[in-house]
Design a protein around this motif. Sequence first.
Motif, PDB file in Angstrom:
ATOM      1  N   GLY A 308       0.832  -1.187   0.000  1.00 12.50           N
ATOM      2  CA  GLY A 308       0.000   0.000   0.000  1.00 12.50           C
ATOM      3  C   GLY A 308       0.875   1.247   0.000  1.00 12.50           C
ATOM      4  O   GLY A 308       2.094   1.174   0.231  1.00 12.50           O
ATOM      5  N   ALA A 309       0.260   2.410  -0.214  1.00 10.86           N
ATOM      6  CA  ALA A 309       1.023   3.654  -0.294  1.00 10.86           C
ATOM      7  C   ALA A 309       1.830   3.935   0.980  1.00 10.86           C
ATOM      8  O   ALA A 309       3.015   4.289   0.897  1.00 10.86           O
ATOM      9  CB  ALA A 309       0.091   4.816  -0.616  1.00 10.86           C
ATOM     10  N   PRO A 310       1.256   3.773   2.187  1.00  9.73           N
ATOM     11  CA  PRO A 310       2.051   4.012   3.407  1.00  9.73           C
ATOM     12  C   PRO A 310       3.226   3.038   3.531  1.00  9.73           C
ATOM     13  O   PRO A 310       4.335   3.442   3.901  1.00  9.73           O
ATOM     14  CB  PRO A 310       1.035   3.794   4.541  1.00  9.73           C
ATOM     15  CG  PRO A 310      -0.303   4.006   3.907  1.00  9.73           C
ATOM     16  CD  PRO A 310      -0.152   3.490   2.511  1.00  9.73           C
ATOM     17  N   GLU A 311       2.980   1.759   3.197  1.00  6.96           N
ATOM     18  CA  GLU A 311       4.051   0.764   3.288  1.00  6.96           C
ATOM     19  C   GLU A 311       5.156   1.077   2.278  1.00  6.96           C
ATOM     20  O   GLU A 311       6.342   0.903   2.582  1.00  6.96           O
ATOM     21  CB  GLU A 311       3.482  -0.634   3.033  1.00  6.96           C
ATOM     22  CG  GLU A 311       2.526  -1.119   4.119  1.00  6.96           C
ATOM     23  CD  GLU A 311       1.834  -2.414   3.759  1.00  6.96           C
ATOM     24  OE1 GLU A 311       1.473  -3.176   4.678  1.00  6.96           O
ATOM     25  OE2 GLU A 311       1.646  -2.667   2.557  1.00  6.96           O
ATOM     26  N   GLN A 312       4.761   1.537   1.100  1.00  5.20           N
ATOM     27  CA  GLN A 312       5.751   1.867   0.089  1.00  5.20           C
ATOM     28  C   GLN A 312       6.648   3.013   0.541  1.00  5.20           C
ATOM     29  O   GLN A 312       7.864   3.010   0.295  1.00  5.20           O
ATOM     30  CB  GLN A 312       5.061   2.236  -1.228  1.00  5.20           C
ATOM     31  CG  GLN A 312       6.016   2.359  -2.411  1.00  5.20           C
ATOM     32  CD  GLN A 312       6.641   1.024  -2.808  1.00  5.20           C
ATOM     33  OE1 GLN A 312       5.931   0.057  -3.058  1.00  5.20           O
ATOM     34  NE2 GLN A 312       7.962   0.974  -2.862  1.00  5.20           N
ATOM     35  N   ARG A 313       6.064   4.009   1.246  1.00  9.03           N
ATOM     36  CA  ARG A 313       6.864   5.122   1.763  1.00  9.03           C
ATOM     37  C   ARG A 313       7.895   4.632   2.773  1.00  9.03           C
ATOM     38  O   ARG A 313       9.057   5.030   2.749  1.00  9.03           O
ATOM     39  CB  ARG A 313       5.956   6.164   2.433  1.00  9.03           C
ATOM     40  CG  ARG A 313       5.207   7.085   1.488  1.00  9.03           C
ATOM     41  CD  ARG A 313       4.593   8.228   2.260  1.00  9.03           C
ATOM     42  NE  ARG A 313       5.614   9.102   2.842  1.00  9.03           N
ATOM     43  CZ  ARG A 313       5.373  10.039   3.773  1.00  9.03           C
ATOM     44  NH1 ARG A 313       4.134  10.202   4.229  1.00  9.03           N
ATOM     45  NH2 ARG A 313       6.350  10.786   4.238  1.00  9.03           N
ATOM     46  N   VAL A 314       7.458   3.744   3.646  1.00 12.35           N
ATOM     47  CA  VAL A 314       8.376   3.178   4.653  1.00 12.35           C
ATOM     48  C   VAL A 314       9.465   2.376   3.963  1.00 12.35           C
ATOM     49  O   VAL A 314      10.659   2.517   4.274  1.00 12.35           O
ATOM     50  CB  VAL A 314       7.607   2.299   5.665  1.00 12.35           C
ATOM     51  CG1 VAL A 314       8.585   1.597   6.613  1.00 12.35           C
ATOM     52  CG2 VAL A 314       6.610   3.131   6.454  1.00 12.35           C
ATOM     53  N   LEU A 333       9.304  10.460   8.581  1.00 12.29           N
ATOM     54  CA  LEU A 333       7.937  10.354   8.095  1.00 12.29           C
ATOM     55  C   LEU A 333       6.951  11.256   8.828  1.00 12.29           C
ATOM     56  O   LEU A 333       5.872  11.544   8.307  1.00 12.29           O
ATOM     57  CB  LEU A 333       7.464   8.893   8.184  1.00 12.29           C
ATOM     58  CG  LEU A 333       8.290   7.861   7.395  1.00 12.29           C
ATOM     59  CD1 LEU A 333       7.842   6.454   7.728  1.00 12.29           C
ATOM     60  CD2 LEU A 333       8.180   8.113   5.898  1.00 12.29           C
ATOM     61  N   TRP A 335       5.171  10.517  11.424  1.00 12.21           N
ATOM     62  CA  TRP A 335       3.951   9.747  11.692  1.00 12.21           C
ATOM     63  C   TRP A 335       3.800   9.532  13.194  1.00 12.21           C
ATOM     64  O   TRP A 335       4.799   9.549  13.937  1.00 12.21           O
ATOM     65  CB  TRP A 335       4.029   8.371  11.047  1.00 12.21           C
ATOM     66  CG  TRP A 335       3.836   8.351   9.562  1.00 12.21           C
ATOM     67  CD1 TRP A 335       3.619   9.410   8.739  1.00 12.21           C
ATOM     68  CD2 TRP A 335       3.841   7.185   8.744  1.00 12.21           C
ATOM     69  NE1 TRP A 335       3.492   9.004   7.448  1.00 12.21           N
ATOM     70  CE2 TRP A 335       3.618   7.636   7.415  1.00 12.21           C
ATOM     71  CE3 TRP A 335       4.009   5.835   8.978  1.00 12.21           C
ATOM     72  CZ2 TRP A 335       3.555   6.753   6.343  1.00 12.21           C
ATOM     73  CZ3 TRP A 335       3.952   4.958   7.922  1.00 12.21           C
ATOM     74  CH2 TRP A 335       3.721   5.405   6.605  1.00 12.21           C
ATOM     75  N   LYS A 339       1.037   4.300  14.401  1.00 10.27           N
ATOM     76  CA  LYS A 339       0.841   4.025  12.974  1.00 10.27           C
ATOM     77  C   LYS A 339       2.083   3.365  12.377  1.00 10.27           C
ATOM     78  O   LYS A 339       1.980   2.392  11.623  1.00 10.27           O
ATOM     79  CB  LYS A 339       0.530   5.320  12.225  1.00 10.27           C
ATOM     80  CG  LYS A 339       0.379   5.125  10.709  1.00 10.27           C
ATOM     81  CD  LYS A 339       0.122   6.440   9.996  1.00 10.27           C
ATOM     82  CE  LYS A 339       0.043   6.235   8.483  1.00 10.27           C
ATOM     83  NZ  LYS A 339      -0.200   7.505   7.757  1.00 10.27           N
ATOM     84  N   LEU A 340       3.256   3.882  12.730  1.00  8.51           N
ATOM     85  CA  LEU A 340       4.494   3.313  12.190  1.00  8.51           C
ATOM     86  C   LEU A 340       4.705   1.898  12.694  1.00  8.51           C
ATOM     87  O   LEU A 340       5.102   1.004  11.932  1.00  8.51           O
ATOM     88  CB  LEU A 340       5.693   4.193  12.553  1.00  8.51           C
ATOM     89  CG  LEU A 340       7.055   3.693  12.045  1.00  8.51           C
ATOM     90  CD1 LEU A 340       7.056   3.570  10.522  1.00  8.51           C
ATOM     91  CD2 LEU A 340       8.170   4.626  12.497  1.00  8.51           C
ATOM     92  N   THR A 343       2.452  -0.461  10.794  1.00 10.28           N
ATOM     93  CA  THR A 343       2.898  -0.600   9.408  1.00 10.28           C
ATOM     94  C   THR A 343       4.136  -1.481   9.322  1.00 10.28           C
ATOM     95  O   THR A 343       4.241  -2.355   8.448  1.00 10.28           O
ATOM     96  CB  THR A 343       3.193   0.785   8.808  1.00 10.28           C
ATOM     97  OG1 THR A 343       2.027   1.603   8.908  1.00 10.28           O
ATOM     98  CG2 THR A 343       3.591   0.670   7.341  1.00 10.28           C
TER      99      THR A 343
END
Length: 364
Positions: A308-314, A333, A335, A339-340, A343
């Motif tokens: 997902g988009a959040p996982e891709q950022r991480v 991030l 965040w 949340k982190l 994820t």
Amino acid sequence: MSLLHQIALTKVKGIGPILGRHLVSRFGNAEAVFSASKQELTTIPGIGGHLADAILHAGALHEAENELRFVEKHRIQVLFSGNKDYPKRLDECPDAPLLLYYKGCADLNAARMVSIVGTRNATSYGKAVCSEFIEALLPYHTTVISGLAYGIDSFAHRNALTHGISTIGVLGHGLDRIYPAANREMAAKMLDCGGLLTEFPSGTKPDRQHFPMRNRIIAGLADVVIVVEAAAKGGALITAEIANTYNRDVCAFPGNLNQAFSAGCNYLIKTNRAHLITSVKDLAYLMNWEPEAKRTSSGQLELPISLGAPEQRVYDAIQAAGQMAIDDLLLKLQWPQSKLAITLLEMELKGVIAALPGKIYRAI
């Protein structure tokens, strides 16, 4: 080293893999064995006067000359125990063949090797399990090994080819034929995406006694042997038993209690001769294997599992840095910690990152 003499050593009746290795170790190479005197040969345990005469007789060298012409004509590799191209895993086994004949392009010393075996009377359940398992192997860059027989063996090779996975067939006969004949077309395709391997010279027929010998190669070549579906008796159980003696991991898929062709798998699991697995994830956990990312034509990493988009950022943040501590990720991030943490846990479960001591993460 003389290829002619290496082949000739396997042509002497009475010299098996263990005695052959002993002779080569004592005299330095195969050619020196044939140059030794009868007196020198008989000092070797297991070599009596009769066997020494057989070595010194020219018959084995004449047979080897014919075999050498065959392998040169058909561009077959001859792999002698101890040489750099000989499969290293197999060379660790005490009764491994002294010499192998190989045709193909697969690396016999690839990083990950999986043998898949099972009944010749595969059911729809066994075929479905085999198909799903092999497709799921794709991100792990494994080589699939089997015996080119009817049933699970053929299904394993065929599915590997379908998914572009390198697959090696171990034969119970010489490379001058394919048995069963129905697999000729598939065997030809395997030469471009895998290979064919045997310890038997040309002219050797697929006799019954050769297949248990073939099974030890299937067991010894691999890191792990997977039994997909098997009856209470048969070649698959022999292969699993040999693999256990070689200290190889053995895994089996459980089956219906009332299904005859699941009895062998259930027996292996019940008697602790095999780990129970239900998917490639179970195998990866057991072997501590991680899926490998592929590169696109632009050189970017393409993950085997969608994020997902959040996982891709991480993932991008960790991958760019090589590895990152959780505190550095929070700063980068911006965040909330909860949340982190969630994820990161989800990404660990997907197998795209690994947690290191000190709350440090690295990309896989």
